[in-house]
Scaffold this motif. Sequence first.
Motif, PDB file in Angstrom:
ATOM      1  N   GLN A 169     -35.682 -39.696 -15.850  1.00  0.00           N
ATOM      2  CA  GLN A 169     -35.475 -40.275 -17.168  1.00  0.00           C
ATOM      3  C   GLN A 169     -36.806 -40.299 -17.948  1.00  0.00           C
ATOM      4  O   GLN A 169     -36.864 -39.892 -19.104  1.00  0.00           O
ATOM      5  CB  GLN A 169     -34.922 -41.695 -16.963  1.00  0.00           C
ATOM      6  N   ASN A 225     -22.436 -36.453 -15.404  1.00  0.00           N
ATOM      7  CA  ASN A 225     -22.007 -36.991 -14.123  1.00  0.00           C
ATOM      8  C   ASN A 225     -21.197 -38.274 -14.284  1.00  0.00           C
ATOM      9  O   ASN A 225     -20.250 -38.533 -13.550  1.00  0.00           O
ATOM     10  CB  ASN A 225     -23.235 -37.227 -13.247  1.00  0.00           C
ATOM     11  N   LYS A 226     -21.586 -39.068 -15.274  1.00  0.00           N
ATOM     12  CA  LYS A 226     -20.878 -40.314 -15.549  1.00  0.00           C
ATOM     13  C   LYS A 226     -19.452 -40.064 -16.049  1.00  0.00           C
ATOM     14  O   LYS A 226     -18.583 -40.916 -15.942  1.00  0.00           O
ATOM     15  CB  LYS A 226     -21.623 -41.111 -16.638  1.00  0.00           C
ATOM     16  N   LYS A 271     -24.178 -47.729 -16.643  1.00  0.00           N
ATOM     17  CA  LYS A 271     -25.278 -47.384 -15.733  1.00  0.00           C
ATOM     18  C   LYS A 271     -25.299 -48.296 -14.498  1.00  0.00           C
ATOM     19  O   LYS A 271     -25.147 -49.479 -14.584  1.00  0.00           O
ATOM     20  CB  LYS A 271     -26.610 -47.512 -16.467  1.00  0.00           C
ATOM     21  N   TYR A 292     -27.128 -36.621 -16.282  1.00  0.00           N
ATOM     22  CA  TYR A 292     -26.748 -37.989 -15.929  1.00  0.00           C
ATOM     23  C   TYR A 292     -25.479 -38.386 -16.678  1.00  0.00           C
ATOM     24  O   TYR A 292     -24.545 -38.956 -16.111  1.00  0.00           O
ATOM     25  CB  TYR A 292     -27.914 -38.921 -16.275  1.00  0.00           C
ATOM     26  N   SER A 320     -29.937 -37.874  -7.233  1.00  0.00           N
ATOM     27  CA  SER A 320     -30.696 -38.229  -8.411  1.00  0.00           C
ATOM     28  C   SER A 320     -30.886 -37.030  -9.332  1.00  0.00           C
ATOM     29  O   SER A 320     -31.616 -37.114 -10.316  1.00  0.00           O
ATOM     30  CB  SER A 320     -32.061 -38.788  -7.999  1.00  0.00           C
ATOM     31  N   GLY A 321     -30.278 -35.910  -8.977  1.00  0.00           N
ATOM     32  CA  GLY A 321     -30.337 -34.739  -9.857  1.00  0.00           C
ATOM     33  C   GLY A 321     -31.645 -33.985  -9.766  1.00  0.00           C
ATOM     34  O   GLY A 321     -32.087 -33.351 -10.712  1.00  0.00           O
ATOM     35  N   TYR A 330     -30.650 -40.706 -22.722  1.00  0.00           N
ATOM     36  CA  TYR A 330     -30.446 -40.350 -21.316  1.00  0.00           C
ATOM     37  C   TYR A 330     -30.559 -38.853 -21.089  1.00  0.00           C
ATOM     38  O   TYR A 330     -30.490 -38.072 -22.031  1.00  0.00           O
ATOM     39  CB  TYR A 330     -29.050 -40.786 -20.865  1.00  0.00           C
ATOM     40  N   SER A 331     -30.663 -38.476 -19.821  1.00  0.00           N
ATOM     41  CA  SER A 331     -30.642 -37.050 -19.503  1.00  0.00           C
ATOM     42  C   SER A 331     -29.193 -36.575 -19.531  1.00  0.00           C
ATOM     43  O   SER A 331     -28.282 -37.309 -19.142  1.00  0.00           O
ATOM     44  CB  SER A 331     -31.262 -36.814 -18.129  1.00  0.00           C
ATOM     45  N   THR A 390     -34.466 -41.476 -10.247  1.00  0.00           N
ATOM     46  CA  THR A 390     -33.685 -41.462 -11.482  1.00  0.00           C
ATOM     47  C   THR A 390     -34.568 -41.869 -12.660  1.00  0.00           C
ATOM     48  O   THR A 390     -34.534 -41.259 -13.721  1.00  0.00           O
ATOM     49  CB  THR A 390     -32.473 -42.407 -11.363  1.00  0.00           C
TER      50      THR A 390
END
Lengths: 136, 398
Positions: free
Chosen positions: B188, B216-217, B397, B213, B87-88, B209-210, B184
């Motif tokens: 956020q 990473n996507k 997402k 995140y 989840s970072g 969004y962060s 997450t």
Amino acid sequence: MKVVTGVVGNDIHVVANRLIELSLHARGFEVFNLGVNTYLEEFFDAVVETDADILLISSLNGEAEGWSREIKILKSKYKNLDNLVMVIGGNLVVGTASPETIVPKYKNYGFDLVFHQVDLNTGLDTLEEFLKERNK
Amino acid sequence: MSKEKLLIDVGSTYFKVSTSSSIKQHLRDFNKDIFDDLIYKCGEMIHNYPKDDVYICSSANGGLSTLIVGLTHSFSLKYAKNIAFNSGINIIETVVYQDIKDYSIPSDLIDVVIVVGGINSASNIFGDDLYSYLEKLNYSNIVFVGNKKDAPTIAKNIENLVVLPNIIDDKLHIVEENLKEYLTNLYQADIVGKEDIKHLYDITSNQIYSTPYIVNKTLPLIDARFSVVDPFILIDIGGATTDIHYSKDLVDNNIVTQNEYDRLVFKKLGVYKSKESLIFSAKNNEFVYELLTHLKVTENIFEEQSEKALKVLMQLAIFLVLCKMSHYKQAYINLKLLSVNSIVLTGGITKVLNKDEIEGIISFFYKKILSSDHNPTTIMDSNYDIWTMAITDKQSKG
Ligand code: B12
């Protein structure tokens, strides 16, 4: 009652492990099978997370003794394992030795019940009797 | 697809503003509110775009931090750590509950405390020791994801406790989804909850969004723009944090999860906002003096405010982050760095260091720390393609 079981160390002999899970289940135990290739810390950690009553370790390939020597030190780091019943079975030595020498040695390592080359059902019958005695 | 989009990344130090034809960055003015500053600098351009076509991500306030209290290393702590990573979230400390009295209390404010342990049929695990530890700890959120039976008692004793389903199932396997979603969302919320960021919804109708995140996507799509050879790692060095993203193949870990890529955010390894702690980590690394000599500078560079000093700090950040992920330092995650074939660099670093300067550090690291001539190819994301690729892909997402 809850039992954590598995095969200790780098041992991959899986057949007995499957049979043990089935037999314990059939006898009404709640079984947590960690499978082959399980390290001592994982066994104790699983006992803590599940609040298990019994830890039943098997060893087939000859690693048992090496690991068993570390049990006391490791177990002493855990604070709530005093009532745990510890059982070991399988091939507990490399080569041959008589139960008269093997059993006391493993009891000294911290096991309550020791089954060197004992058939599974005989072993589990003995376990159940032991538990009955203990809970009297 | 053909519609023009405006992409904005709010960093701790810079704004990046990207259109189909250009990408610009602007140093932030910290005396101004983010929204005002952005409008002052790019207002004209922003007003040319309808709200639907403006996409914003933010890393302005770094990541969240967590402290985990669990029962054992092999199960509860291992599982919670894994979910927090995914989840970072930064892990500040993990506490084994039976020894909780022996741990010192971290002085930093912890964003979220995770308490976990026991399968659902276990009970009476947590008690007074937990409450007295938490009384001394400074934290903002707390979540319980352990055995079901203890939850009501713990909830009675701890204010604002969030209770979620156990992350350990009855076969002692991991259940990720609930905690992951909670963390997450918290991350956020932390980003968009800041008054500053909320105001940005005046110019976009898309979710903010962060940045980690979003980055990473992009990773699964990275082949489209770069010739990366798997497995790879991506290092994003910015003003407040250094983030590292890596493919799962690089981790010795037998937990099966769905993500192909994980990330870690090092909150204290940024070159502006967390410069002091970056220097602190550097001074505590026994190889850093040798590295400074290699770069032909001395320790005095830390006191300087120059282009050269910034370069050195960025070079140190690369070195330190690689050290933290290697077997040289036992960390939460150790990557098989000798198997890495490509290292992708993105963020402010690509504007400051050139490829040679980066490669010099990477080979220094491999030689000194891993005693190897291994030499992964480095790829520079100089145009922030990585950030722009996923930001418009908002439906992805979940
Ligand atoms: C099949 C087998 C293998 C297969 C395993 C496949 C697999 N994934 O399971 C392979 C080929 C991979 C293998 C490898 C090795 N094996 Co092998 N293997 C056997 C073999 C032939 C049969 C084992 C078996 O499955 N039996 C059937 C099951 C049901 O019986 P069991 O395992 O004996 O278990 C019974 C009892 O022991 C008891 N039991 C077991 N645990 C417990 C626990 C409790 C509490 C109780 C009460 C009872 C109990 O219950 C079971 C049913 O009654 C045995 C020899 C034999 N005939 O027993 C050797 C044997 C176990 N292997 C042996 C060895 C040495 C090896 C290797 C080291 C060989 C090598 N040099 O590479 C490797 C080790 C690999 C590793 N990392 O573990 C030795 C062990 C010697 C020792 N302990 O002194 C044996 C005994 C052969 C021999 N006579 O030398 N092996």
